[in-house]
Design a protein around this motif. Structure first.
Motif, PDB file in Angstrom:
ATOM      1  N   ARG A   1       0.836  -1.213   0.000  1.00  0.00           N
ATOM      2  CA  ARG A   1       0.000   0.000   0.000  1.00  0.00           C
ATOM      3  C   ARG A   1       0.868   1.259   0.000  1.00  0.00           C
ATOM      4  N   SER A   2       1.868   1.272   0.865  1.00  0.00           N
ATOM      5  CA  SER A   2       2.745   2.447   0.954  1.00  0.00           C
ATOM      6  C   SER A   2       3.497   2.669  -0.356  1.00  0.00           C
ATOM      7  N   ALA A   3       3.989   1.572  -0.932  1.00  0.00           N
ATOM      8  CA  ALA A   3       4.745   1.703  -2.179  1.00  0.00           C
ATOM      9  C   ALA A   3       3.865   2.299  -3.277  1.00  0.00           C
ATOM     10  N   ILE A   4       2.655   1.811  -3.412  1.00  0.00           N
ATOM     11  CA  ILE A   4       1.751   2.326  -4.448  1.00  0.00           C
ATOM     12  C   ILE A   4       1.499   3.819  -4.227  1.00  0.00           C
ATOM     13  N   ARG A   5       1.242   4.166  -2.964  1.00  0.00           N
ATOM     14  CA  ARG A   5       0.949   5.559  -2.643  1.00  0.00           C
ATOM     15  C   ARG A   5       2.152   6.467  -2.962  1.00  0.00           C
ATOM     16  N   LEU A   6       3.336   6.034  -2.543  1.00  0.00           N
ATOM     17  CA  LEU A   6       4.515   6.884  -2.730  1.00  0.00           C
ATOM     18  C   LEU A   6       4.992   6.911  -4.186  1.00  0.00           C
ATOM     19  N   PHE A   7       4.943   5.776  -4.875  1.00  0.00           N
ATOM     20  CA  PHE A   7       5.306   5.757  -6.302  1.00  0.00           C
ATOM     21  C   PHE A   7       4.359   6.674  -7.089  1.00  0.00           C
ATOM     22  N   ASN A   8       3.101   6.697  -6.686  1.00  0.00           N
ATOM     23  CA  ASN A   8       2.127   7.568  -7.330  1.00  0.00           C
ATOM     24  C   ASN A   8       2.460   9.033  -7.148  1.00  0.00           C
ATOM     25  N   MET A   9       2.856   9.373  -5.926  1.00  0.00           N
ATOM     26  CA  MET A   9       3.127  10.770  -5.629  1.00  0.00           C
ATOM     27  C   MET A   9       4.423  11.247  -6.271  1.00  0.00           C
ATOM     28  N   SER A  10       5.491  10.459  -6.095  1.00  0.00           N
ATOM     29  CA  SER A  10       6.812  10.953  -6.489  1.00  0.00           C
ATOM     30  C   SER A  10       7.475  10.120  -7.576  1.00  0.00           C
ATOM     31  N   GLY A  11       6.781   9.099  -8.068  1.00  0.00           N
ATOM     32  CA  GLY A  11       7.399   8.224  -9.068  1.00  0.00           C
ATOM     33  C   GLY A  11       8.335   7.228  -8.403  1.00  0.00           C
ATOM     34  N   TYR A  12       8.716   6.217  -9.142  1.00  0.00           N
ATOM     35  CA  TYR A  12       9.587   5.166  -8.600  1.00  0.00           C
ATOM     36  C   TYR A  12      10.950   5.709  -8.209  1.00  0.00           C
ATOM     37  N   THR A  13      11.582   6.431  -9.138  1.00  0.00           N
ATOM     38  CA  THR A  13      12.935   6.928  -8.843  1.00  0.00           C
ATOM     39  C   THR A  13      12.915   7.982  -7.738  1.00  0.00           C
ATOM     40  N   GLY A  14      11.801   8.660  -7.554  1.00  0.00           N
ATOM     41  CA  GLY A  14      11.700   9.703  -6.540  1.00  0.00           C
ATOM     42  C   GLY A  14      11.373   9.169  -5.151  1.00  0.00           C
ATOM     43  N   THR A  15      11.199   7.851  -5.035  1.00  0.00           N
ATOM     44  CA  THR A  15      10.830   7.254  -3.750  1.00  0.00           C
ATOM     45  C   THR A  15      11.972   6.370  -3.250  1.00  0.00           C
ATOM     46  N   SER A  16      12.386   6.562  -2.007  1.00  0.00           N
ATOM     47  CA  SER A  16      13.441   5.699  -1.456  1.00  0.00           C
ATOM     48  C   SER A  16      12.803   4.534  -0.724  1.00  0.00           C
ATOM     49  N   VAL A  17      13.565   3.459  -0.604  1.00  0.00           N
ATOM     50  CA  VAL A  17      13.063   2.285   0.097  1.00  0.00           C
ATOM     51  C   VAL A  17      12.843   2.636   1.576  1.00  0.00           C
ATOM     52  N   ARG A  18      13.659   3.551   2.086  1.00  0.00           N
ATOM     53  CA  ARG A  18      13.484   4.010   3.472  1.00  0.00           C
ATOM     54  C   ARG A  18      12.133   4.705   3.667  1.00  0.00           C
ATOM     55  N   ALA A  19      11.765   5.546   2.678  1.00  0.00           N
ATOM     56  CA  ALA A  19      10.479   6.252   2.771  1.00  0.00           C
ATOM     57  C   ALA A  19       9.319   5.256   2.801  1.00  0.00           C
TER      58      ALA A  19
ATOM     59  N   ARG B   1     -13.250  -1.258 -15.766  1.00  0.00           N
ATOM     60  CA  ARG B   1     -13.603  -1.660 -14.396  1.00  0.00           C
ATOM     61  C   ARG B   1     -12.384  -2.199 -13.651  1.00  0.00           C
ATOM     62  N   TYR B   2     -11.605  -3.010 -14.345  1.00  0.00           N
ATOM     63  CA  TYR B   2     -10.408  -3.578 -13.702  1.00  0.00           C
ATOM     64  C   TYR B   2      -9.473  -2.462 -13.235  1.00  0.00           C
ATOM     65  N   GLN B   3      -9.251  -1.492 -14.089  1.00  0.00           N
ATOM     66  CA  GLN B   3      -8.347  -0.407 -13.720  1.00  0.00           C
ATOM     67  C   GLN B   3      -8.946   0.514 -12.663  1.00  0.00           C
ATOM     68  N   GLN B   4     -10.263   0.622 -12.647  1.00  0.00           N
ATOM     69  CA  GLN B   4     -10.892   1.414 -11.588  1.00  0.00           C
ATOM     70  C   GLN B   4     -10.731   0.715 -10.235  1.00  0.00           C
ATOM     71  N   ARG B   5     -10.812  -0.621 -10.264  1.00  0.00           N
ATOM     72  CA  ARG B   5     -10.668  -1.408  -9.032  1.00  0.00           C
ATOM     73  C   ARG B   5      -9.254  -1.221  -8.461  1.00  0.00           C
ATOM     74  N   TYR B   6      -8.258  -1.143  -9.334  1.00  0.00           N
ATOM     75  CA  TYR B   6      -6.873  -0.953  -8.875  1.00  0.00           C
ATOM     76  C   TYR B   6      -6.374   0.395  -9.366  1.00  0.00           C
ATOM     77  N   PHE B   7      -7.092   1.423  -8.992  1.00  0.00           N
ATOM     78  CA  PHE B   7      -6.893   2.737  -9.585  1.00  0.00           C
ATOM     79  C   PHE B   7      -5.466   3.268  -9.404  1.00  0.00           C
ATOM     80  N   TYR B   8      -4.974   3.289  -8.162  1.00  0.00           N
ATOM     81  CA  TYR B   8      -3.645   3.866  -7.928  1.00  0.00           C
ATOM     82  C   TYR B   8      -2.543   2.980  -8.483  1.00  0.00           C
ATOM     83  N   LEU B   9      -2.744   1.675  -8.368  1.00  0.00           N
ATOM     84  CA  LEU B   9      -1.765   0.746  -8.928  1.00  0.00           C
ATOM     85  C   LEU B   9      -1.683   0.917 -10.449  1.00  0.00           C
TER      86      LEU B   9
END
Lengths: 209, 209
Positions: free
Chosen positions: A18-36, A101-109
């Motif tokens: 959950r945290s990874a999806i949320r943070l990757f969404n906000m800052s992108g993969y490269t912008g998110t550290s594993v620590r965050a 519908r599938y993408q709405q179900r996993y909207f942030y992902l």
């Protein structure tokens, strides 16, 4: 006791996802550290290494999960409509409906995966070569089911366009939100947007039975 | 002597711009450090601060330059076609042609800008509110030029779709490359892709004069 530990572990794993999806969404993969991610999920960094082998592994896990579900949904939608629905234009709308519908179900992902797919790294190239090639193959099948395809457009352009209509609201939801004041995760949006896909499909294939 | 220094400065500034576009393309904005840009451009980090006020300023500069050119091109294409071309479907193809050419001319910059636009930061929100709102306004004008618009599709969906057709090959060129074996920066791609836009526009608007 062991069972309770297991449940706790599963909960922790889900928290990380959950945290990874949320943070990757906000800052992108490269912008998110594993620590965050670890901080946000309230877990130890070592647990992320243990479960996913680090940040890259976590992204791979998220992307594989998304695409496996996505392609299962697409295959099942194609199979079902092929048997039940004689009109190609109606089939195209039904398949689009299920994929939206599938993408709405996993909207942030969905957003996070589609966005990462626009990068040009080795990992993404591998995902393209497997998942998006399969998607292309499936969609080509749909368009080629019509022996009597009178449409003058090459199949690859049709595939490109149809796919793009299906994923655009989830790759770029804030364009739709901020510029057009529509909410792509809501049910009315799906209905509204499908009307357009219906119009597109009717124009292209209505004459074909 | 002063002139030579100026020319050198302009060259350095251009080097920074070139390096930033290249690196943002490869690793994304958040994945690129200002140090990496300075190293790649062979300039001192302080020069980037001096010219652009840092990495964020550099991105703002790139995005503004792109969108100002993009909207100028769109405005001029709309103005010209409105006077010279009576058929809406032909106008739509001519405008798309100019916009695709523009993005081909600034291929790497286009990709980098479109990709950054899918993030949801304050900076991007500002860019949306100015540039993409103006783009929407311009495109609405095109579709609304037809008083006798018999098409049952709402204008916002038409705008969304038309815009998406114009930018998709530049937001996601490696999908087109790797999955469909087409090269979106080449001239034959433009011609090939425009055939589809023509088909789309003809289907929707051919009956309207």
């Amino acid at each position: 006791m062991q069972t309770i530990e297991k449940v706790k572990d599963i909960n922790k794993k889900n928290e990380v996802i959950r945290s990874a999806i949320r943070l990757f969404n906000m800052s992108g993969y490269t912008g998110t550290s594993v620590r965050a991610i670890a901080n946000d999920a309230g877990v130890n960094i070592a647990l992320i290494s243990y479960y996913f082998g680090g940040k890259k592994g976590l992204l791979e896990y998220l992307m594989s999960s998304f695409f496996e579900g996505y392609l299962d949904e697409m295959e099942s939608a194609i199979e079902q409509t092929t048997h039940l629905e004689p009109l190609l234009c109606t089939r195209l709308i039904q398949i689009a409906d299920r994929m939206i519908r599938y993408q709405q179900r996993y909207f942030y992902l969905s957003r996070c995966v589609h966005r990462e797919m626009t990068l040009d790294t080795n990992l993404i190239r591998e995902f393209m070569a497997s998942y998006l090639m399969k998607e292309k193959y499936l969609l080509e099948m749909v368009f080629k089911q019509e022996e009597s395809n009178h449409v003058a457009i090459p199949t690859d352009i049709l595939v490109m366009q149809y796919r793009d209509m299906i994923i655009m609201p989830f790759l770029h939801p804030q364009y739709i939100r901020r510029i057009h004041d529509l909410q792509p995760h809501e049910d009315y949006f799906r209905k509204y947007y499908l009307q357009y896909i219906k119009y597109w499909a009717d124009q292209l294939f209505a004459q074909i039975s």
